[in-house]
Motif scaffolding. Sequence first.
Motif, PDB file in Angstrom:
ATOM      1  N   ARG A 200       0.829  -1.219   0.000  1.00 51.40           N
ATOM      2  CA  ARG A 200       0.000   0.000   0.000  1.00 51.40           C
ATOM      3  C   ARG A 200       0.859   1.263   0.000  1.00 51.40           C
ATOM      4  NH1 ARG A 200      -1.516   3.153   4.082  1.00 51.40           N
ATOM      5  NH2 ARG A 200      -0.651   1.692   5.583  1.00 51.40           N
ATOM      6  N   LEU A 201       1.903   1.267   0.804  1.00 52.12           N
ATOM      7  CA  LEU A 201       2.766   2.444   0.887  1.00 52.12           C
ATOM      8  C   LEU A 201       3.654   2.604  -0.337  1.00 52.12           C
ATOM      9  CD1 LEU A 201       3.624   2.223   4.670  1.00 52.12           C
ATOM     10  CD2 LEU A 201       2.352   4.057   3.548  1.00 52.12           C
ATOM     11  N   GLN A 202       3.729   1.557  -1.142  1.00 48.62           N
ATOM     12  CA  GLN A 202       4.424   1.654  -2.426  1.00 48.62           C
ATOM     13  C   GLN A 202       3.451   2.010  -3.553  1.00 48.62           C
ATOM     14  OE1 GLN A 202       7.508   1.740  -2.975  1.00 48.62           O
ATOM     15  NE2 GLN A 202       8.711   0.252  -1.841  1.00 48.62           N
ATOM     16  N   GLY A 203       2.179   2.199  -3.212  1.00 46.43           N
ATOM     17  CA  GLY A 203       1.179   2.543  -4.221  1.00 46.43           C
ATOM     18  C   GLY A 203       0.743   1.352  -5.053  1.00 46.43           C
ATOM     19  N   ILE A 204       0.895   0.157  -4.499  1.00 43.66           N
ATOM     20  CA  ILE A 204       0.529  -1.070  -5.214  1.00 43.66           C
ATOM     21  C   ILE A 204      -0.670  -1.707  -4.539  1.00 43.66           C
ATOM     22  CG2 ILE A 204       1.301  -3.407  -5.806  1.00 43.66           C
ATOM     23  CD1 ILE A 204       4.192  -2.263  -5.739  1.00 43.66           C
ATOM     24  N   GLU A 205      -1.678  -2.089  -5.327  1.00 42.14           N
ATOM     25  CA  GLU A 205      -2.828  -2.789  -4.779  1.00 42.14           C
ATOM     26  C   GLU A 205      -2.460  -4.265  -4.629  1.00 42.14           C
ATOM     27  OE1 GLU A 205      -6.484  -2.199  -6.781  1.00 42.14           O
ATOM     28  OE2 GLU A 205      -6.437  -0.020  -6.576  1.00 42.14           O
ATOM     29  N   PRO A 206      -2.402  -4.780  -3.404  1.00 41.96           N
ATOM     30  CA  PRO A 206      -1.920  -6.152  -3.188  1.00 41.96           C
ATOM     31  C   PRO A 206      -2.766  -7.206  -3.886  1.00 41.96           C
ATOM     32  CG  PRO A 206      -2.876  -5.232  -1.184  1.00 41.96           C
ATOM     33  CD  PRO A 206      -2.735  -4.111  -2.141  1.00 41.96           C
ATOM     34  N   GLU A 207      -4.079  -7.017  -3.936  1.00 39.96           N
ATOM     35  CA  GLU A 207      -4.939  -8.007  -4.593  1.00 39.96           C
ATOM     36  C   GLU A 207      -4.584  -8.132  -6.067  1.00 39.96           C
ATOM     37  OE1 GLU A 207      -7.966 -10.892  -4.295  1.00 39.96           O
ATOM     38  OE2 GLU A 207      -7.244  -9.597  -2.691  1.00 39.96           O
ATOM     39  N   GLN A 208      -4.391  -6.989  -6.728  1.00 40.06           N
ATOM     40  CA  GLN A 208      -4.037  -7.004  -8.146  1.00 40.06           C
ATOM     41  C   GLN A 208      -2.616  -7.530  -8.358  1.00 40.06           C
ATOM     42  OE1 GLN A 208      -4.876  -3.385 -10.248  1.00 40.06           O
ATOM     43  NE2 GLN A 208      -6.985  -3.288  -9.539  1.00 40.06           N
ATOM     44  N   ALA A 209      -1.721  -7.193  -7.440  1.00 43.09           N
ATOM     45  CA  ALA A 209      -0.340  -7.676  -7.556  1.00 43.09           C
ATOM     46  C   ALA A 209      -0.297  -9.197  -7.450  1.00 43.09           C
ATOM     47  CB  ALA A 209       0.529  -7.043  -6.473  1.00 43.09           C
ATOM     48  N   LEU A 210      -1.067  -9.749  -6.515  1.00 37.64           N
ATOM     49  CA  LEU A 210      -1.095 -11.199  -6.364  1.00 37.64           C
ATOM     50  C   LEU A 210      -1.765 -11.867  -7.556  1.00 37.64           C
ATOM     51  CD1 LEU A 210      -0.469 -13.676  -4.691  1.00 37.64           C
ATOM     52  CD2 LEU A 210      -2.592 -13.298  -3.411  1.00 37.64           C
ATOM     53  N   GLN A 211      -2.808 -11.242  -8.089  1.00 38.17           N
ATOM     54  CA  GLN A 211      -3.454 -11.795  -9.284  1.00 38.17           C
ATOM     55  C   GLN A 211      -2.475 -11.820 -10.452  1.00 38.17           C
ATOM     56  OE1 GLN A 211      -5.967 -13.465  -9.625  1.00 38.17           O
ATOM     57  NE2 GLN A 211      -7.702 -12.804  -8.413  1.00 38.17           N
ATOM     58  N   ALA A 212      -1.685 -10.754 -10.584  1.00 42.78           N
ATOM     59  CA  ALA A 212      -0.691 -10.712 -11.660  1.00 42.78           C
ATOM     60  C   ALA A 212       0.352 -11.809 -11.475  1.00 42.78           C
ATOM     61  CB  ALA A 212      -0.016  -9.342 -11.694  1.00 42.78           C
TER      62      ALA A 212
END
Length: 255
Positions: A200-212
């Motif tokens: 989150r603090l890196q501006g990354i959505e974890p759900e989308q990152a894991l899906q990718a």
Amino acid sequence: MGDNGQALEELIAIMDRLLGEGGCPWDQEQTHESLIRYLIEECYEVIEAINQQDMDELAIELGDLLLQVVFHAALAERAGAFDFADVARAVSKKMVDRHPHVFGNMDLKTADDVLNKWEGFKKKEGKKYLLEGIPNSLPALMRAEKMQEKAARVGFDWPDAVQAAAKFKEEVDELVAAQSAQEIREEMGDVLFALVNVARLQGIEPEQALQAANDKFERRFHYIEKKIEAAGERMEDYNLAQLDQIWDEAKTKGL
């Protein structure tokens, strides 16, 4: 592009026909609870269309999602609870109330200004506590992110991703040191929660990152399967080192 009102009335009429006399037996057996799985599926199919940037498919999937809203409203109307008009009026009122900078005299210039006032708008609607209203049924990564975002709005947050990453490493150490199954389970949860903070603090959505990451794993694993199949062999006959070599080959191909 047609008339929005007419198109919506047509959809509502179709739903009424399906649920009415001489309608569809399957539709008539459904309840709010039985429809949950379809509502979830349609949401994810909308997301898939967005991720693929397929506007034609997005229009179709949004229609399927809208059908779920109409379906639930029709069931509620038959139970004497509410109808589709009540649903539309409720969200319209909410949007007007939460946007006084558009529909009133409040001066909010930036998106951050709006977010800073947003929780105040919700408290006026009867939500007393900050984390109230975040559904327990959300995917766990998404729920963690939403909780952290809300806490951050009142200053309960790490200053930056570096310090959040240090906390993540601390949680990993505690996981490694855990002994009992209960301790391991609890520490694993803390690790995942801390990792969401870093993302989150890196501006990354974890759900989308894991899906990718899931998609990437699927592409590379499928490459391994196809290569072994083309050789007329079985994956079970390969050891891990051999499989990993083909995996690295898939990486070099940009999969």
